[in-house]
Write an enzyme that holds these catalytic residues in place. Structure first.
Site, short mmCIF file in Angstrom:
data_model
loop_
_atom_site.label_atom_id
_atom_site.label_comp_id
_atom_site.label_asym_id
_atom_site.label_seq_id
_atom_site.Cartn_x
_atom_site.Cartn_y
_atom_site.Cartn_z
N ASP A 63 0.87 23.76 -24.04
CA ASP A 63 1.46 22.70 -23.22
C ASP A 63 2.99 22.76 -23.27
O ASP A 63 3.58 22.86 -24.36
CB ASP A 63 0.96 21.35 -23.72
CG ASP A 63 1.12 20.25 -22.69
OD1 ASP A 63 2.23 20.14 -22.12
OD2 ASP A 63 0.16 19.51 -22.46
N THR A 99 1.00 16.97 -17.32
CA THR A 99 -0.07 17.70 -18.00
C THR A 99 -1.44 17.62 -17.32
O THR A 99 -2.05 18.65 -17.05
CB THR A 99 -0.20 17.16 -19.44
OG1 THR A 99 1.04 17.42 -20.10
CG2 THR A 99 -1.32 17.82 -20.20
N ASP A 220 4.91 21.13 -26.35
CA ASP A 220 5.23 19.96 -25.51
C ASP A 220 5.72 18.81 -26.37
O ASP A 220 6.73 18.16 -26.06
CB ASP A 220 3.98 19.54 -24.74
CG ASP A 220 4.21 18.33 -23.85
OD1 ASP A 220 4.95 18.47 -22.87
OD2 ASP A 220 3.67 17.25 -24.16
N HIS A 224 9.48 17.19 -26.07
CA HIS A 224 9.75 15.78 -25.73
C HIS A 224 10.63 15.13 -26.78
O HIS A 224 11.63 14.52 -26.48
CB HIS A 224 8.44 14.97 -25.68
CG HIS A 224 7.68 15.14 -24.41
ND1 HIS A 224 8.18 14.75 -23.20
CD2 HIS A 224 6.45 15.64 -24.16
CE1 HIS A 224 7.29 15.02 -22.26
NE2 HIS A 224 6.22 15.57 -22.82
N HIS A 266 3.62 23.31 -17.44
CA HIS A 266 4.94 22.95 -16.88
C HIS A 266 5.98 23.30 -17.93
O HIS A 266 5.61 23.72 -19.04
CB HIS A 266 5.00 21.44 -16.57
CG HIS A 266 4.57 20.61 -17.75
ND1 HIS A 266 5.32 20.48 -18.90
CD2 HIS A 266 3.43 19.92 -17.99
CE1 HIS A 266 4.67 19.75 -19.77
NE2 HIS A 266 3.51 19.40 -19.26
P1 AMP Z 1 2.69 14.64 -20.93
O1 AMP Z 1 3.33 15.69 -21.76
O2 AMP Z 1 3.49 13.43 -20.82
O3 AMP Z 1 2.26 15.17 -19.59
O4 AMP Z 1 1.37 14.20 -21.73
C1 AMP Z 1 0.49 15.16 -22.13
C2 AMP Z 1 -0.22 14.81 -23.40
O5 AMP Z 1 -1.62 14.75 -23.12
C3 AMP Z 1 -0.15 15.91 -24.42
O6 AMP Z 1 0.99 15.81 -25.20
C4 AMP Z 1 -1.40 15.69 -25.25
O7 AMP Z 1 -1.09 14.90 -26.36
C5 AMP Z 1 -2.31 14.92 -24.31
N1 AMP Z 1 -3.58 15.60 -24.02
C6 AMP Z 1 -3.77 16.87 -23.67
N2 AMP Z 1 -5.08 17.16 -23.50
C7 AMP Z 1 -5.74 16.02 -23.73
C8 AMP Z 1 -7.11 15.64 -23.71
N3 AMP Z 1 -8.07 16.53 -23.42
N4 AMP Z 1 -7.41 14.35 -23.98
C9 AMP Z 1 -6.44 13.46 -24.27
N5 AMP Z 1 -5.15 13.76 -24.31
C10 AMP Z 1 -4.78 15.01 -24.06
ZN ZN Z 2 1.95 19.14 -20.46
ZN ZN Z 3 4.78 16.60 -21.93
#
Ligand code: AMP
Ligand code: ZN
Ligand code: ZN
Length: 434
Positions: A63, A99, A220, A224, A266
């Site tokens: 990620d 994500t 990721d 952040h 991304h």
């Molecule tokens: P963002 O980076 O703000 O788009 O948030 C993405 C977050 O989603 C990641 O940092 C993970 O902690 C979380 N994530 C990824 N896969 C899963 C999943 N299968 N279930 C729950 N959360 C997830």
């Molecule tokens: Zn992501």
């Molecule tokens: Zn993120």
């Protein structure tokens, strides 16, 4: 977490601030305290004889692994492996560069508005419900997910699949789950994760999954929290790089025809932490339901007749962001009225201009963010490298959109499909051995 703005005593600004607070607090909570570490196995399945002859694909996602991280931070294993295989200048995420929309675009070949996960959190007016990635009851509810994920496609053709996490893999989609999967759990040590994947490849032929997904959040998270240039992010890149080096080495020992596809969803960019944006107050607040976000805020009108007036008001106060009507969003985003299969896109959309973000509450925002238009902000671009029995060696290709991975992986696994997707095999097929 959505809000019906009906109170006249609270100002919209206060309510939006509270909403943001809720949103960011819930994002920073460790919400996986009770996450299970037992494997969930669907009993009674086996590979059809014909599928046992097929190669294997391990689809790895790190990620937030920005398109330039491997070089920038000298990820030595990835650099070496992509030289022995194929690489793209970058992989272009779908809009918004978040994500959930992008992981699900990768496995469905559909743009977010076509598969339904239009953001990490969104309001669905038809259901009068809110989807968020922190709400397990939503994440595990297949009725939110459109399209046919690769593991569903494979299982429909009696080819077994396994997911060590992937967006959608914990929900029955079209009534089908991967044969093997784990509930999302960020605490699982890296060594254990690698062993889980290796154990799957050691299963007897009829039980061995041919498609394995492997998702890792570390890069990721560091991006952040500390920003894309921070030593912590460099360290997370190296940790992932070591894991991939180790996995590839161990996979080679199995002697199986395995293809490893390394991608991300991304990139990451530094934002202006000092000058953040506040969503402007709107006069007709009782009429709108707001879905907040750092880069994008969506406003759903309860009464569509009120949209234009509020739009004009917001447009007049545009400072640091842009205001769009759902029907006039840029065509290339595939994110607007015409594409909104599930009617989940807001009637009015506010998008922060890079490097600004919407932010509320007393705390400073974190330095790293993503979600911007990848055509405008190159740092949103993701990675694509692949190596193994089905890929050419030393091939480089131009940047391509992530929806094109679906037909590529289907081709590698010899899976057929007749449904409509946005991806096109011709864009990337030159990476495959003939
Ligand atoms: P963002 O980076 O703000 O788009 O948030 C993405 C977050 O989603 C990641 O940092 C993970 O902690 C979380 N994530 C990824 N896969 C899963 C999943 N299968 N279930 C729950 N959360 C997830
Ligand atoms: Zn992501
Ligand atoms: Zn993120």
């Amino acid at each position: 977490m959505y809000l019906h703005l009906s109170s006249t005593t609270l100002t919209l600004a206060v309510m939006i601030r509270n909403l943001f607070l809720l949103y960011f607090i819930s994002c920073s909570l460790v919400a996986f305290a009770q996450a299970d570490t037992t494997q969930i196995v669907i009993p009674g399945r086996a590979n059809r004889l014909e599928q046992q002859e097929k190669p294997y694909v391990i689809l790895i996602s790190a990620d937030g692994f920005r398109y330039d991280y491997a070089e920038k931070y000298q990820a030595k294993h990835l650099l070496a492996l992509r030289e022995k295989g194929v690489q793209a200048t970058s992989m272009v995420p779908a809009f918004p560069s978040k994500t959930f929309p992008n992981h699900y675009s990768i496995v469905t070949g559909l743009y977010p508005a076509h598969h339904g996960l239009i953001n990490n959190q969104f309001y669905d007016p038809n259901r009068n419900e809110y989807y968020t990635i922190r709400d397990r009851s939503k994440v595990e509810d297949g009725s939110w997910y459109g399209g046919t994920p690769l593991w569903v496609l494979a299982e429909q053709q009696q080819m077994l699949t396994a997911c060590l996490f992937w967006v959608g893999s914990e929900a029955p989609i079209k009534g089908i789950m991967p044969t093997y999967h784990y509930q999302y759990n960020e605490q699982l040590p890296m060594e254990r994760r690698i062993n889980i994947v290796l154990d799957w490849l050691q299963l007897p032929e009829e039980k061995r999954p041919h498609l394995i997904t492997f998702y890792m959040p570390e890069v990721d998270h560091a991006g952040h929290r500390f920003g894309p240039d921070a030593p912590e992010t460099v360290q997370a890149v190296h940790e992932i790089d070591e894991a991939i080096g180790k996995l590839t080495e161990e996979v080679a020992k199995t002697g199986l025809p395995v293809n490893i596809v390394f991608v991300s969803d991304h990139g990451m960019t530094n934002v202006d932490m000092e000058h953040t944006l506040t969503v402007p107050s709107i006069k007709d607040s009782a009429n709108f339901i707001i879905s907040p976000g750092d880069v994008m805020v969506e406003l759903h009108a309860k009464n569509k007749k009120k949209v234009r007036k509020t739009y004009r008001q917001l447009k007049k106060n545009e400072e640091g962001f842009k205001t769009y009507l759902k029907q006039s969003l840029p065509e290339q985003w595939h994110y607007g009225s015409k594409d909104d299969t599930y009617n989940r896109i807001g009637d009015i959309i506010l998008i922060a201009n890079w490097p600004y973000i919407f932010h509320a509450g007393p705390n400073k925002p974190s330095p790293g963010h993503h979600g911007y238009d990848p055509a405008a902000v190159k740092e949103m671009h993701a990675s694509f490298y692949a190596w193994g029995s089905g890929f050419k060696k030393g091939q480089r290709i131009e940047s391509f959109e992530n929806v094109h991975l679906y037909p590529l992986i289907a081709e590698l696994l010899g899976l057929t499909y007749a449904h409509q997707i946005d991806g096109d095999k011709r864009v990337v097929e030159e990476v495959l051995k003939r």
